[in-house]
Design an enzyme around this catalytic site. Sequence first.
Site, PDB file in Angstrom:
ATOM      1  N   CYS A  86      -5.722  12.782  12.939  1.00 37.67           N
ATOM      2  CA  CYS A  86      -5.778  11.338  12.666  1.00 37.67           C
ATOM      3  C   CYS A  86      -5.782  10.661  14.036  1.00 37.67           C
ATOM      4  O   CYS A  86      -5.269  11.199  15.008  1.00 37.67           O
ATOM      5  CB  CYS A  86      -4.541  10.966  11.851  1.00 37.67           C
ATOM      6  SG  CYS A  86      -4.249   9.211  11.770  1.00 37.67           S
TER       7      CYS A  86
ATOM      8  N   LYS B 264       0.855  -1.202   0.000  1.00 43.60           N
ATOM      9  CA  LYS B 264       0.000   0.000   0.000  1.00 43.60           C
ATOM     10  C   LYS B 264       0.889   1.250   0.000  1.00 43.60           C
ATOM     11  O   LYS B 264       0.679   2.172  -0.789  1.00 43.60           O
ATOM     12  CB  LYS B 264      -0.875   0.000   1.242  1.00 43.60           C
ATOM     13  CG  LYS B 264      -1.556   1.329   1.547  1.00 43.60           C
ATOM     14  CD  LYS B 264      -2.489   1.274   2.737  1.00 43.60           C
ATOM     15  CE  LYS B 264      -1.793   1.458   4.048  1.00 43.60           C
ATOM     16  NZ  LYS B 264      -1.476   2.850   4.421  1.00 43.60           N
ATOM     17  N   ASN B 265       1.880   1.246   0.873  1.00 45.09           N
ATOM     18  CA  ASN B 265       2.677   2.468   1.056  1.00 45.09           C
ATOM     19  C   ASN B 265       3.722   2.676  -0.025  1.00 45.09           C
ATOM     20  O   ASN B 265       4.370   3.722  -0.059  1.00 45.09           O
ATOM     21  CB  ASN B 265       3.309   2.490   2.453  1.00 45.09           C
ATOM     22  CG  ASN B 265       2.237   2.675   3.532  1.00 45.09           C
ATOM     23  OD1 ASN B 265       1.078   2.957   3.210  1.00 45.09           O
ATOM     24  ND2 ASN B 265       2.610   2.484   4.777  1.00 45.09           N
TER      25      ASN B 265
ATOM     26  N   ARG C  65      -8.558  -0.737   5.034  1.00 43.74           N
ATOM     27  CA  ARG C  65      -7.762   0.331   4.424  1.00 43.74           C
ATOM     28  C   ARG C  65      -6.374  -0.182   4.047  1.00 43.74           C
ATOM     29  O   ARG C  65      -5.743   0.317   3.122  1.00 43.74           O
ATOM     30  CB  ARG C  65      -7.608   1.495   5.402  1.00 43.74           C
ATOM     31  CG  ARG C  65      -8.903   2.202   5.700  1.00 43.74           C
ATOM     32  CD  ARG C  65      -8.671   3.487   6.401  1.00 43.74           C
ATOM     33  NE  ARG C  65      -7.653   4.269   5.706  1.00 43.74           N
ATOM     34  CZ  ARG C  65      -7.217   5.439   6.126  1.00 43.74           C
ATOM     35  NH1 ARG C  65      -7.693   5.950   7.246  1.00 43.74           N
ATOM     36  NH2 ARG C  65      -6.316   6.111   5.450  1.00 43.74           N
TER      37      ARG C  65
ATOM     38  N   ARG D 156      -0.088  14.499  13.075  1.00 42.54           N
ATOM     39  CA  ARG D 156       0.421  14.239  11.713  1.00 42.54           C
ATOM     40  C   ARG D 156       0.346  15.489  10.822  1.00 42.54           C
ATOM     41  O   ARG D 156      -0.303  15.507   9.791  1.00 42.54           O
ATOM     42  CB  ARG D 156      -0.305  13.064  11.088  1.00 42.54           C
ATOM     43  CG  ARG D 156      -0.139  11.788  11.899  1.00 42.54           C
ATOM     44  CD  ARG D 156      -0.818  10.605  11.267  1.00 42.54           C
ATOM     45  NE  ARG D 156      -0.080  10.141  10.079  1.00 42.54           N
ATOM     46  CZ  ARG D 156      -0.514   9.115   9.344  1.00 42.54           C
ATOM     47  NH1 ARG D 156      -1.635   8.503   9.636  1.00 42.54           N
ATOM     48  NH2 ARG D 156       0.199   8.724   8.295  1.00 42.54           N
TER      49      ARG D 156
ATOM     50  N   ASP E 150       4.584   0.721  12.331  1.00 42.81           N
ATOM     51  CA  ASP E 150       3.401   0.046  11.765  1.00 42.81           C
ATOM     52  C   ASP E 150       3.294  -1.410  12.176  1.00 42.81           C
ATOM     53  O   ASP E 150       2.292  -2.049  11.855  1.00 42.81           O
ATOM     54  CB  ASP E 150       3.420   0.132  10.231  1.00 42.81           C
ATOM     55  CG  ASP E 150       3.197   1.549   9.748  1.00 42.81           C
ATOM     56  OD1 ASP E 150       3.390   1.804   8.550  1.00 42.81           O
ATOM     57  OD2 ASP E 150       2.850   2.406  10.580  1.00 42.81           O
TER      58      ASP E 150
END
Length: 425
Positions: free
Chosen positions: A120, A22-23, A401, A125, A308
């Site tokens: 968030c 995803k990133n 997500r 952030r 993460d």
Amino acid sequence: MDAIEIQGGRPLKGEVTVSGSKNATLPQIAAALLAPGPSIFHNTPDLADVRTMGRLIAHLGAKVSRGAEVGPHTLRVDASELPRPEAPYDLVRTMRAAVLVLGPLVARMGRARVSLPGGCAIGARPIDQHLKGLSALGAQIELSHGYVEAKAKRLRGAKVLFDLPTVTGTENLMMAAALADGRTVLENSAREPEVCALAKVLVRMGARVEGAGTSVVTIEGVRELKPVEVDVIPDRIEAGTLLCAALVTGGDVLVKGALEDDLDAALGKLREAGATITSEPGGLRLKAPARPEAVDFITAPFPGFPTDLQAQLMACLSVARGASRVVETVFENRFMHVQELRRMGAEIIVDGGHTAVVRGVERLSGAGVMATDLRASASLVLAGLRAEGTTVVHRVYHLDRGYEALENKLLGLGARIRRIRAPGP
Ligand code: EPZ
């Protein structure tokens, strides 16, 4: 509202393949804005955030196709025309990575209007480093009505010293500098594998980028870039999450797509927790002890332990032999999974907001729990895989997500898990 229901207690066995990152996908789709013509991305994960980025790119005026026309994991972006360089609030508020279109739009179109990402769950952030960098490259920046407007006839190369390593900040500035006039030096840059992957894509588009993966990245601007066809790298955070699933259940799992170099710090801590991790063709195999050992760890920018994966390893340590000390240094509010894990019988004390002490217990008990953010929801699923009885994780839109059909991947490893429709918020 969907929920995930898990009957815990079964060690996971077998092999599983991680999806595309995803990133890595999100900045690379943004980079397609830098070049007129069709860029094609293979192995993109079919995730909410990637679909949102596709909608945003289409809103700018690019032609975006995915799924039926080009295959479920292939995304085609034709950015020949970008008549509307504006990222509206209703798209940005659901996905803060939308800020990644700022650099490419200013560089390619000379202007951009992007909604400021709101707060968030895991922290404030801000994007001050992104804006500091763009103004160093000569963009006029104006903040009004919740939007940032950036303008520049043509960006010019400059030196940018980030106050702290920022992944998307480094990515935004690399993309902006690629079309600037002259040399840009980014100091104190983020070193994540996804930053390196983006640099490789930019170079294949004709950009001149050196030093990605170190804390000093140098970009010699060019006049024009060309479209590119890319195979997106595997998702190292999903790979780490699946390795944690093997550890927490005392299982034996081959995670295909897991790359040793991208997970060094995490693998070191999993091994300290008693896991045996070996390289096999195409991936990493984790063989877990019946119960993990306690491990202290501190999250940090790459190559440190990834924030993460903090929630996921904490779920493993909640049943470890002994007490573990976890320090979260990257985000200010990334322990929201703790309260939910405690509902399952975990003994975790948070003091001062950045440090948690996890006293391992013999067993967790299944319970109804609430997901609060992407990685916290993964942590609750992992705890449910170990817990005795039934766990129901609510609000799994958080999970969707960042994980493509995680429950199917776990089902394939023998987990008793299913998605259900649950009443309520
Ligand atoms: C990226 O977010 C990832 N997202 C995050 O993954 C990840 O947690 C994070 O990097 C850290 O590794 C994507 O790549 C799309 P940062 P990013 O800028 O770039 C502060 C997930 O779970 N900061 O490296 O937004 C910031 O508040 C997501 O997949 C500023 O103060 O993170 C944070 O404390 C969650 N000013 C720290 O730096 C800025 O201008 C690191 O943030 C930018 C950041």
